[in-house]
Scaffold this active site. Structure first.
Site, PDB file in Angstrom:
ATOM      1  N   LYS A  12      -2.647   6.753   1.314  1.00  0.00           N
ATOM      2  CA  LYS A  12      -2.451   7.287   2.878  1.00  0.00           C
ATOM      3  C   LYS A  12      -1.548   8.179   2.803  1.00  0.00           C
ATOM      4  O   LYS A  12      -0.206   7.940   3.006  1.00  0.00           O
ATOM      5  CB  LYS A  12      -1.900   5.974   3.227  1.00  0.00           C
ATOM      6  N   ARG A  46       0.832  -1.263  -0.104  1.00  0.00           N
ATOM      7  CA  ARG A  46      -0.109   0.068   0.100  1.00  0.00           C
ATOM      8  C   ARG A  46       0.981   1.394   0.072  1.00  0.00           C
ATOM      9  O   ARG A  46       0.542   2.234  -0.708  1.00  0.00           O
ATOM     10  CB  ARG A  46      -1.062  -0.120   1.320  1.00  0.00           C
ATOM     11  N   GLU A  49     -16.115   5.909   6.400  1.00  0.00           N
ATOM     12  CA  GLU A  49     -15.258   5.597   7.369  1.00  0.00           C
ATOM     13  C   GLU A  49     -15.244   6.356   8.481  1.00  0.00           C
ATOM     14  O   GLU A  49     -16.127   7.207   8.787  1.00  0.00           O
ATOM     15  CB  GLU A  49     -13.701   5.354   6.667  1.00  0.00           C
TER      16      GLU A  49
HETATM   17  N1  PMP Z   1      -9.314   4.769   7.263  1.00  0.00           N
HETATM   18  C1  PMP Z   1      -8.296   5.723   7.731  1.00  0.00           C
HETATM   19  C2  PMP Z   1      -8.548   7.266   7.069  1.00  0.00           C
HETATM   20  C3  PMP Z   1      -7.127   5.508   8.213  1.00  0.00           C
HETATM   21  O1  PMP Z   1      -6.111   6.266   8.452  1.00  0.00           O
HETATM   22  C4  PMP Z   1      -6.901   4.027   8.731  1.00  0.00           C
HETATM   23  C5  PMP Z   1      -5.617   3.618   9.376  1.00  0.00           C
HETATM   24  N2  PMP Z   1      -5.128   4.413  10.474  1.00  0.00           N
HETATM   25  C6  PMP Z   1      -7.777   3.266   8.528  1.00  0.00           C
HETATM   26  C7  PMP Z   1      -9.136   3.488   7.786  1.00  0.00           C
HETATM   27  C8  PMP Z   1      -7.768   1.447   8.732  1.00  0.00           C
HETATM   28  O2  PMP Z   1      -6.498   1.167   7.857  1.00  0.00           O
HETATM   29  P1  PMP Z   1      -5.529   0.022   8.407  1.00  0.00           P
HETATM   30  O3  PMP Z   1      -6.483  -1.137   8.805  1.00  0.00           O
HETATM   31  O4  PMP Z   1      -4.783  -0.375   7.401  1.00  0.00           O
HETATM   32  O5  PMP Z   1      -4.854   0.386   9.489  1.00  0.00           O
END
Ligand code: PMP
Length: 310
Positions: A171, A72, A204
């Site tokens: 990200k 990622r 989210e």
């Molecule tokens: N959405 C956002 C905006 C995030 O910053 C994160 C991670 N911190 C997630 C979802 C969850 O992603 P992951 O399971 O890869 O940590």
């Protein structure tokens, strides 16, 4: 990835013993004591949020889903035309070495690739050397007891950035959109906020993905409507499939949230946490649900097996 030798770019400074168990931070080929871990004020990561990052968990000396996080990171960098100045294998070495030097068995790793120092203009071409930073520490974003009780959250007034402005799949170091949601939560006296897109679909939470359980089916928003493709989200979807629970990636609005049987959030820092109240509405019976608990239990088991040994 399990090779623990350091590549040329990650050789420690001469005279620095490799078994030091103090807080040290990796920056561009060297390890620095926390107080000395500094980057330039001309770094475009600082000036403009121009860069990408990953948050990764270390469980019992194993880095959880390191390959997926690095994939990622590389895709985020590709999307913003940022060339990471090393290979994924070298980056994996740095992650493992940083954990070892910090004496960690369980922790949270922050990998950052910033555009690097440049001029005061936006032009990324003026930043000749991207910086790679690795911090290995610990994190606790929600109090421990809430994993048994569930979270009360609100819907943020701030909408999630639209995919046609900047993809939430990246990200990036610019988290102001999410921080605005966190401020909404803080002002409402809760720990987390749900973010909608401009159409009113649930996308989210400020730093977590969202799942609903309705009639035994797991529902999560598709990432193309503006959500990060969470590594924990993917792990939970695999777990659900393994348990024979149907998973649907579907758009839904607040009505579906308020009338869900169960709800939970997923994230590297958050792990899997139940949500028991949204905007004052009690979700299900107000306690973490049966499906959520089964998934959390399987997730905990997965974290002990699904990692790269440091
Ligand atoms: N959405 C956002 C905006 C995030 O910053 C994160 C991670 N911190 C997630 C979802 C969850 O992603 P992951 O399971 O890869 O940590």
């Amino acid at each position: 990835m399990t090779d623990t030798s350091l590549s040329a770019t990650t050789q420690p400074k001469p005279g620095v013993p490799t078994d030091v168990k103090s807080e040290v931070v990796y920056i561009d080929g060297e390890f620095f004591a926390k107080a000395d871990a500094k980057i330039s004020v001309f770094d475009h990561g600082f000036l403009y949020g121009d860069g990408v990052f990953e948050g990764i968990r270390l469980y019992g000396g194993n880095v959880f889903r390191l390959k997926e996080h690095l994939e990622r990171l590389w895709m985020s960098a590709q999307a913003i035309m940022l060339e990471i100045p090393m290979t994924p294998a070298e980056m994996a070495d740095i992650v493992c070495e940083t954990c070892r030097r910090n004496g960690l068995e369980d922790g949270y790793i922050r990998l950052v690739v910033s555009r690097g120092a440049g001029t005061l203009g936006l032009d990324p071409r003026k930043c000749l050397n991207p910086s790679v930073i690795c911090i290995a520490s610990t994190i606790q974003i929600y109090p421990k007891e809430l994993y048994d009780q569930g979270l009360a959250i609100i819907t943020a007034a701030t909408r999630r950035i639209a995919p046609d402005t900047f993809s939430a799949r990246v990200k990036s170091l610019n988290y102001l959109n999410n921080i605005m949601a966190k401020i909404n939560a803080n002002n409402a006296g809760v720990l987390e906020a749900l973010m909608l897109n401009s159409e009113g679909h649930v996308v989210e939470a400020s730093a977590d993905n969202v799942f609903l359980v309705k009639n035994g089916v797991l529902i999560t928003p598709p990432t193309f409507i503006g959500a990060l493709k969470g590594v924990t989200r993917d792990a939970v979807m695999e777990i659900a499939e393994g348990l024979g629970i149907e998973v649907r990636e579907e758009r839904f609005a607040l009505y579906e949230v308020y009338t869900a049987d169960e709800m939970f959030l997923t994230g590297t820092a958050a792990e899997v946490i139940s949500v028991t109240k949204v905007d004052g509405r009690v979700i299900g019976d107000g306690a973490p649900g049966r499906v959520t608990k089964r998934i959390l239990e399987k997730f905990r088991a997965m974290t002990t097996t699904d990692g790269v040994r440091i």
